[in-house]
Design a protein around this motif. Structure first.
Motif, PDB file in Angstrom:
ATOM      1  N   VAL A   4       0.859  -1.192   0.000  1.00 11.20           N
ATOM      2  CA  VAL A   4       0.000   0.000   0.000  1.00 11.20           C
ATOM      3  C   VAL A   4       0.892   1.238   0.000  1.00 11.20           C
ATOM      4  N   LEU A   5       0.644   2.108  -0.960  1.00 10.13           N
ATOM      5  CA  LEU A   5       1.375   3.377  -1.047  1.00 10.13           C
ATOM      6  C   LEU A   5       0.682   4.416  -0.169  1.00 10.13           C
ATOM      7  N   LEU A   6       1.460   5.034   0.730  1.00  9.43           N
ATOM      8  CA  LEU A   6       0.945   6.095   1.596  1.00  9.43           C
ATOM      9  C   LEU A   6       1.533   7.411   1.115  1.00  9.43           C
ATOM     10  N   VAL A   7       0.697   8.267   0.578  1.00  9.51           N
ATOM     11  CA  VAL A   7       1.155   9.557   0.033  1.00  9.51           C
ATOM     12  C   VAL A   7       0.921  10.629   1.079  1.00  9.51           C
ATOM     13  N   ASN A   8       2.013  11.222   1.573  1.00  9.86           N
ATOM     14  CA  ASN A   8       1.857  12.369   2.483  1.00  9.86           C
ATOM     15  C   ASN A   8       1.923  13.651   1.653  1.00  9.86           C
ATOM     16  N   ALA A  76       3.566   0.736  -8.993  1.00  8.37           N
ATOM     17  CA  ALA A  76       4.076  -0.433  -8.269  1.00  8.37           C
ATOM     18  C   ALA A  76       3.163  -0.857  -7.115  1.00  8.37           C
ATOM     19  N   ALA A  77       2.259   0.022  -6.687  1.00  8.02           N
ATOM     20  CA  ALA A  77       1.435  -0.267  -5.503  1.00  8.02           C
ATOM     21  C   ALA A  77       0.223  -1.114  -5.868  1.00  8.02           C
ATOM     22  N   ASP A  78      -0.250  -1.880  -4.855  1.00  5.88           N
ATOM     23  CA  ASP A  78      -1.513  -2.612  -5.020  1.00  5.88           C
ATOM     24  C   ASP A  78      -2.686  -1.769  -4.517  1.00  5.88           C
ATOM     25  N   GLY A  79      -2.433  -0.935  -3.523  1.00  2.63           N
ATOM     26  CA  GLY A  79      -3.455  -0.039  -2.974  1.00  2.63           C
ATOM     27  C   GLY A  79      -2.826   1.315  -2.696  1.00  2.63           C
ATOM     28  N   VAL A  80      -3.666   2.352  -2.622  1.00  2.00           N
ATOM     29  CA  VAL A  80      -3.146   3.723  -2.498  1.00  2.00           C
ATOM     30  C   VAL A  80      -3.949   4.490  -1.449  1.00  2.00           C
ATOM     31  N   VAL A  81      -3.228   5.198  -0.555  1.00  2.00           N
ATOM     32  CA  VAL A  81      -3.874   6.158   0.352  1.00  2.00           C
ATOM     33  C   VAL A  81      -3.225   7.513   0.103  1.00  2.00           C
ATOM     34  N   LYS A 116      -6.922  -0.739  -8.596  1.00  2.00           N
ATOM     35  CA  LYS A 116      -6.194  -0.585  -7.329  1.00  2.00           C
ATOM     36  C   LYS A 116      -7.098   0.137  -6.328  1.00  2.00           C
ATOM     37  N   PRO A 117      -7.415  -0.479  -5.176  1.00  2.00           N
ATOM     38  CA  PRO A 117      -8.244   0.207  -4.184  1.00  2.00           C
ATOM     39  C   PRO A 117      -7.538   1.459  -3.672  1.00  2.00           C
ATOM     40  N   ALA A 118      -8.322   2.507  -3.440  1.00  2.00           N
ATOM     41  CA  ALA A 118      -7.724   3.784  -3.050  1.00  2.00           C
ATOM     42  C   ALA A 118      -8.593   4.492  -2.021  1.00  2.00           C
ATOM     43  N   ALA A 119      -7.938   5.300  -1.184  1.00  2.00           N
ATOM     44  CA  ALA A 119      -8.658   6.083  -0.178  1.00  2.00           C
ATOM     45  C   ALA A 119      -7.990   7.434  -0.024  1.00  2.00           C
TER      46      ALA A 119
END
Ligand SMILES: Cc1cc2nc3c(=O)[nH]c(=O)nc-3n(C[C@H](O)[C@H](O)[C@H](O)COP(=O)(O)O)c2cc1C
Length: 181
Positions: A4-8, A76-81, A116-119
């Protein structure tokens, strides 16, 4: 292991948005997922000039900021926040400038992020979290990315916000469930 990619989207590395993402990270790690961070570096960010050069390469022609790093991490991520501080009742402008270019390159041309699930999460002092979340969700819903939900809207007001902490934990668990499915 799914990632999971965490974007700050705040230039403040240790601010409220980072704290909110860390709450989610703890839950995701406990559920057996891997996390990767993208940290806005606070340097100047270009806006999209609609040159269209990303149509074939799916990368931005401008290489003097973080856009292509973000694209690589999204791919490259499977999920993204995506986390943002609220600035004047919207997401941080520098973050939006990067997301405009990254999603134009990777989604408008090729739909490379589909599935890709995202939030989206937003941190604020007082008001503007929900329009900020709605704005960021637009990138996901343009891109065939299923939007993960929680049991309230994903705003976080800081360490004293026990309710918001619970919302973020539920959100992380729902992201994990979606990735496990
Ligand atoms: C330019 C600017 C505009 C802001 N506008 C708002 C706002 O409209 N509503 C609000 O509640 N907080 C606003 N804030 C406060 C931030 O959203 C809040 O402190 C946020 O949690 C900061 O996140 P960070 O510590 O990750 O940078 C603003 C802050 C800045 C710097």
């Amino acid at each position: 292991m799914k990632k999971v990619l965490l974007v700050n989207g705040s230039p403040r590395r240790n601010g409220n948005t980072a704290a909110a993402l860390e709450i989610m990270e703890k839950e995701l790690l406990e559920r057996g997922l891997e996390t990767v961070w993208f940290q806005l570096d606070g340097k100047p960010v270009r806006g999209c000039i609609a040159c269209g050069r990303c149509a074939s390469e799916h990368r931005c022609a401008f290489t003097d900021d973080q856009c292509n790093e973000l694209i690589e991490k999204l791919l490259a991520a499977d999920g993204v926040v995506v986390g943002t501080p609220v600035y004047f009742a919207g997401p941080n402008g520098a973050l939006c400038a990067l997301l405009d270019r990254a999603f134009y390159a990777a989604a408008n041309f090729g739909q490379l992020l589909a599935g890709k699930p995202a939030a989206a999460i937003a941190t604020c002092w007082r008001a503007g979290a929900t329009p900020s979340i709605d704005r960021i969700n637009k990138y996901f819903t343009f891109s065939q990315m299923p939007v993960v939900s929680s049991d309230y809207w994903n705003g976080y007001l800081g360490a004293q916000d026990k309710f918001g902490t619970g919302v973020l934990k539920t959100l992380a668990n729902n992201m994990a469930k979606m990735l496990e499915a």
